[in-house]
Design an enzyme around this catalytic site. Sequence first.
Site, mmCIF file in Angstrom:
data_model
loop_
_atom_site.group_PDB
_atom_site.id
_atom_site.type_symbol
_atom_site.label_atom_id
_atom_site.label_comp_id
_atom_site.label_asym_id
_atom_site.label_seq_id
_atom_site.Cartn_x
_atom_site.Cartn_y
_atom_site.Cartn_z
ATOM 1 C CG HIS A 79 -0.011 -0.839 2.202
ATOM 2 N ND1 HIS A 79 0.508 -0.189 3.390
ATOM 3 C CD2 HIS A 79 -0.418 -1.729 3.035
ATOM 4 C CE1 HIS A 79 1.543 -0.762 3.962
ATOM 5 N NE2 HIS A 79 0.716 -2.401 4.431
ATOM 6 C CB CYS A 131 2.024 -2.252 13.315
ATOM 7 S SG CYS A 131 1.404 -1.240 11.248
#
Lengths: 168, 168
Positions: A79, A131
Amino acid sequence: MANDQTASQSVDVSGERPGVRAQTSPGRWAGVPVMPYKQSADAPFRDVTRQLLFADPNLACEWRYFEVDEGGYSTLERHDHVHAVMIHRGKGQCLVGATISDVGPSDLVFIPPMTWHQFRANRGDCVGFLCVVNAARDRPQLPGPDDLAALRSDAAVAGFIRTGNEKA
Amino acid sequence: MANDQTASQSVDVSGERPGVRAQTSPGRWAGVPVMPYKQSADAPFRDVTRQLLFADPNLACEWRYFEVDEGGYSTLERHDHVHAVMIHRGKGQCLVGATISDVGPSDLVFIPPMTWHQFRANRGDCVGFLCVVNAARDRPQLPGPDDLAALRSDAAVAGFIRTGNEKA
């Protein structure tokens, strides 16, 4: 406390409560629900959970925790947005681009834009990782046949990646 | 590697290197320099170091690591931006608003806008914490005499806070 009850019923208020939310057991926190990894059914993955540790309207990022159980793997994807990762517990391996690395507690992993990546837990272990990601971000892309052919041109990458079509 | 040398000389390339940067010892990472806590000399603190784990132009936040040694304390301050914190190692206490909490590894702490906060290490321990913050943010404010008087109206807070004027 009323606050605790509210937090346990909703997935996105976690970042809004001031002060401390204690770890209750490894990879679990007071008032932080354990959620499915993905909403979309077409993204292949195995044995992964997701927790949203911080998601406050005043914070430009979300801070998540993912845990991949033994034999599990995160979705092979890429992405435009980047991922800032710290391994929190357990050991495993990650693919970033064409590089496969062993990772363990406190190791840092940076995933640049449009870079194929996947996390797998070691045999007999789980791997949990923090994350941090932009709150506003593009949707992940899955590899098409040409992408997979390119990835598999590297023998080590071919042996590492999991796409959901492996024999059990 | 040329990359390693560059990283050791600059404070803001850490987030730009793809892939893994391993933990080298507790609270230390390959290619991540240990820096002074603050640039400004007027902000009181004691025995704190700072490391920039991730600061990439594509990431809307910075992910830092602060370590407060025994007897040390972070600056007592407030600001419009929020802090998302996870304790990484050691034990200590934090003030958030008027609440003092014991904190240990993996505990989460959220600091809302304009909320006085300070971290201190326990006696005989250090406390290291991860802190995610918006890349674009306002400057911290230090307490003035009226702020300190208000904070000290709570006996527990009065005993906890450190402003640099304490007797040794």
